[in-house]
Design an enzyme around this catalytic site. Structure first.
Site, short mmCIF file in Angstrom:
data_model
loop_
_atom_site.label_atom_id
_atom_site.label_comp_id
_atom_site.label_asym_id
_atom_site.label_seq_id
_atom_site.Cartn_x
_atom_site.Cartn_y
_atom_site.Cartn_z
N ALA A 68 37.78 42.06 45.89
CA ALA A 68 37.33 42.19 44.50
C ALA A 68 38.49 41.94 43.56
O ALA A 68 39.65 42.17 43.91
CB ALA A 68 36.73 43.57 44.25
N ASP A 69 38.16 41.46 42.37
CA ASP A 69 39.19 41.27 41.34
C ASP A 69 38.54 41.47 39.97
O ASP A 69 37.41 41.04 39.75
CB ASP A 69 39.81 39.88 41.42
CG ASP A 69 41.08 39.80 40.60
OD1 ASP A 69 42.11 40.31 41.08
OD2 ASP A 69 41.04 39.27 39.47
N THR A 70 39.28 42.13 39.07
CA THR A 70 38.76 42.45 37.73
C THR A 70 39.71 41.93 36.67
O THR A 70 40.92 42.01 36.82
CB THR A 70 38.61 43.98 37.58
OG1 THR A 70 37.73 44.46 38.59
CG2 THR A 70 38.06 44.35 36.20
#
Length: 196
Positions: A68-70
């Site tokens: 995941a990446d934000t």
């Protein structure tokens, strides 16, 4: 069925292991998190999530590996984690009293397959004076978070309202992740039975 989370984020780890109660194994991905010029924030977060999932899939090819990446997006700028207090103040000043978008990409890899998706949430900050922003910076809570704030902590007092998924702003949109896992062959009813 042990799941692998390829992420350094304690918030993502907590959502999976504590909130959902899943049996999760955690690894730290050795991946450059530079968003570069991917053309759009949605593409950037999906590609970085895929890199993290693929890193873990090399080590655990038969398990569901989550990446995941934000990032925070405002006025054509992508805001990742600040590298200094000055950069964090610049980010908070830009967001102050305005609405921005939070993008999180999620990817799941297993047995040579990978599927990714993303979620977008609109977040509106309340209007604050410089003293309030500096006081928040003194907590150092936002130094390891995209946009220099954490909605799940003291940063909740910065936020006036959100439109969309709260967990996306924390760093892992759980419903989106669940749908990606379903597309990978793990049905929702089985996800509820994945316990420690």
């Amino acid at each position: 069925m042990p799941i692998v989370l390829s992420s350094n984020s304690p918030r993502r780890r907590s959502l999976l292991s504590e909130l959902l109660g899943w049996d999760v194994f955690f690894i730290s991905p050795d991946v450059e998190e530079n968003v570069g010029d991917f053309g759009s924030p949605s593409k950037a977060v999906e590609l970085l999530a895929e890199k993290k999932a693929l890193f873990g899939a090399k080590l655990y090819p038969e398990r569901y590996v989550i990446g995941a990446d934000t990032l925070v997006y405002m006025d054509g700028r992508t805001l990742g984690k600040p590298t200094s207090k000055e950069e964090a103040l610049d980010m908070l000043s830009l967001l102050n009293g305005r609405t921005h978008e939070v993008y999180t990409g999620v990817a799941v890899a297993k047995a040579g397959r990978i599927i990714s998706d993303h979620e977008v949430t609109k977040v509106t900050f309340r209007r604050m004076d410089i003293k309030a922003l500096l006081a928040y910076l003194d907590t150092e809570e936002g130094m390891d978070k995209a946009g220099a704030y954490g909605i799940q902590g003291k940063g909740a007092l910065l936020v006036e309202r959100i439109e969309g998924c709260y967990f996306n702003v924390v760093g892992l949109p759980l419903a989106t992740l669940s749908k990606v896992l379903e597309r990978m062959g793990w049905p929702l009813e089985a996800q509820w039975r994945c316990v420690k």
